[in-house]
Design a protein around this motif. Sequence first.
Motif, short mmCIF file in Angstrom:
data_model
loop_
_atom_site.label_atom_id
_atom_site.label_comp_id
_atom_site.label_asym_id
_atom_site.label_seq_id
_atom_site.Cartn_x
_atom_site.Cartn_y
_atom_site.Cartn_z
N THR A 168 0.83 -1.20 0.00
CA THR A 168 0.00 0.00 0.00
C THR A 168 0.87 1.25 0.00
OG1 THR A 168 -0.12 0.09 2.42
CG2 THR A 168 -1.84 -1.19 1.28
N PHE A 169 0.23 2.36 -0.25
CA PHE A 169 0.89 3.66 -0.13
C PHE A 169 -0.13 4.66 0.39
CE2 PHE A 169 -0.82 3.41 -4.41
CZ PHE A 169 -1.41 4.65 -4.61
N THR A 170 0.35 5.71 1.00
CA THR A 170 -0.53 6.74 1.54
C THR A 170 -0.74 7.84 0.52
OG1 THR A 170 0.21 6.31 3.81
CG2 THR A 170 -0.85 8.44 3.38
N GLU A 171 -1.99 8.10 0.19
CA GLU A 171 -2.37 9.14 -0.77
C GLU A 171 -3.00 10.31 -0.02
OE1 GLU A 171 -2.75 11.53 -3.51
OE2 GLU A 171 -2.08 9.59 -4.30
N GLU A 172 -2.30 11.43 0.00
CA GLU A 172 -2.82 12.62 0.68
C GLU A 172 -3.59 13.52 -0.26
OE1 GLU A 172 0.33 14.65 2.72
OE2 GLU A 172 0.17 13.35 4.49
N GLY A 173 -3.48 13.27 -1.55
CA GLY A 173 -4.25 14.02 -2.52
C GLY A 173 -5.46 13.22 -2.93
N GLU A 174 -5.59 13.01 -4.23
CA GLU A 174 -6.73 12.22 -4.71
C GLU A 174 -6.38 11.63 -6.06
OE1 GLU A 174 -11.19 13.21 -4.17
OE2 GLU A 174 -10.64 13.99 -6.14
N GLY A 175 -6.65 10.34 -6.21
CA GLY A 175 -6.45 9.69 -7.49
C GLY A 175 -7.55 10.05 -8.47
N PRO A 176 -7.43 9.62 -9.72
CA PRO A 176 -8.42 9.95 -10.75
C PRO A 176 -9.83 9.50 -10.42
CG PRO A 176 -6.45 8.97 -11.72
CD PRO A 176 -6.32 8.81 -10.26
N ASN A 177 -9.95 8.45 -9.60
CA ASN A 177 -11.26 7.93 -9.23
C ASN A 177 -11.59 8.21 -7.77
OD1 ASN A 177 -11.70 6.68 -11.86
ND2 ASN A 177 -10.18 5.15 -11.24
N GLY A 178 -10.96 9.24 -7.22
CA GLY A 178 -11.23 9.63 -5.84
C GLY A 178 -10.46 8.85 -4.81
N GLU A 179 -9.44 8.09 -5.20
CA GLU A 179 -8.66 7.30 -4.26
C GLU A 179 -7.92 8.21 -3.29
OE1 GLU A 179 -8.43 5.20 -8.35
OE2 GLU A 179 -8.30 7.25 -7.56
N SER A 180 -7.94 7.86 -2.01
CA SER A 180 -7.22 8.63 -1.01
C SER A 180 -6.98 7.75 0.22
CB SER A 180 -7.99 9.89 -0.61
OG SER A 180 -9.22 9.55 0.02
N GLY A 181 -6.14 8.25 1.12
CA GLY A 181 -5.82 7.49 2.32
C GLY A 181 -4.88 6.35 2.00
N SER A 182 -5.08 5.22 2.65
CA SER A 182 -4.26 4.04 2.39
C SER A 182 -4.76 3.34 1.13
CB SER A 182 -4.31 3.08 3.58
OG SER A 182 -3.52 1.93 3.33
N CYS A 183 -3.93 3.31 0.10
CA CYS A 183 -4.34 2.75 -1.19
C CYS A 183 -3.54 1.48 -1.49
CB CYS A 183 -4.10 3.75 -2.32
SG CYS A 183 -5.08 5.26 -2.20
N HIS A 249 -1.27 13.30 -5.25
CA HIS A 249 -1.56 13.53 -6.65
C HIS A 249 -2.60 14.64 -6.78
CE1 HIS A 249 0.25 9.47 -6.78
NE2 HIS A 249 0.68 9.86 -7.96
N HIS A 250 -2.30 15.62 -7.59
CA HIS A 250 -3.22 16.75 -7.76
C HIS A 250 -3.92 16.67 -9.11
CE1 HIS A 250 -0.42 18.63 -10.60
NE2 HIS A 250 0.56 18.47 -9.72
N GLY A 251 -5.04 17.38 -9.20
CA GLY A 251 -5.80 17.42 -10.45
C GLY A 251 -5.01 18.10 -11.55
#
Length: 291
Positions: A168-183, A249-251
């Motif tokens: 896993t990795f920690t996402e503090e932004g947001e992925g293309p499908n709204g992924e965030s947190g522990s991914c 990851h930013h928009g």
Amino acid sequence: MRDFVTRFAPSPTGYLHLGHAYSALTAWQAAQEAGGRFLLRIEDIDTIRCKPEFEAAIYEDLAWLGLSWETPVRRQSEHFSGYSAAIDQLAGRGLIYRCFKTRKEILEDIGRAPHHPGESPEGVIYPGPAEPMSQEEEAGRIAAGEAFAWRLSMKAAAEAVGDLPRLTFTEEGEGPNGESGSCAIQPDLIGDVILARKDISTSYHLAVTMDDALQGVTHVIRGQDLFFATTVHRILQALLGLPVPVYRHHGLISGADGARFTKRDKSQTLRSMRESGARPEDIRLQLGFKW
């Protein structure tokens, strides 16, 4: 709390555009707010398309925007030996293999196999050969001077790690499908990716993963178009025993027509806008940065 270190890592294959400016300003501002460090890295492993004049323009454009960074700047073209050593290590452990297939041949394989995984956000998914190439055939093709790519074997990586989806990795932004947190990573969307070629001892994936570790980057701030690449980077971190940064990851910004900015769109390069009379504060305000 560990130190905050982030970076902006452009490739000098053209002039920077507004999308680059947004990403650089986002990373720089994050470092300022955290009282951390901001690094600039030049990703110039493509020795054909990368040009000295584009690298010089990167420094000029970023300084004009009001950004500052630590020196010396790391240039990837000066570190091929380090990437080669990592390739040798992975090859010695049986984690990568030589692939002589061209993109055309892989696409033809897809057409002949109705259950082939097809394409993903990262491009064509190559699941690897049905049977490994014999040592005799491989030696013969190498002796003949055939071109090849070093591909990461997802099967071998899974055996080495134990269970790829557990990474896993920690996402503090947001992925293309709204992924965030522990991914959790998504190896099924990647396949056996290229890590190097016969004539170039690294790829973007290997170089960026090693450089982030070597430079002590704690927070990788980049566009959502690179979100799925994080799966490859996380696997390499596990295989090479490298630290795992936090990802943000930013928009992606786009022009009035809704299309993403590209280096081919010369009207939106920072250089052309500057020459047309734009001020750095105008650009920063246009991109949502009020300083």
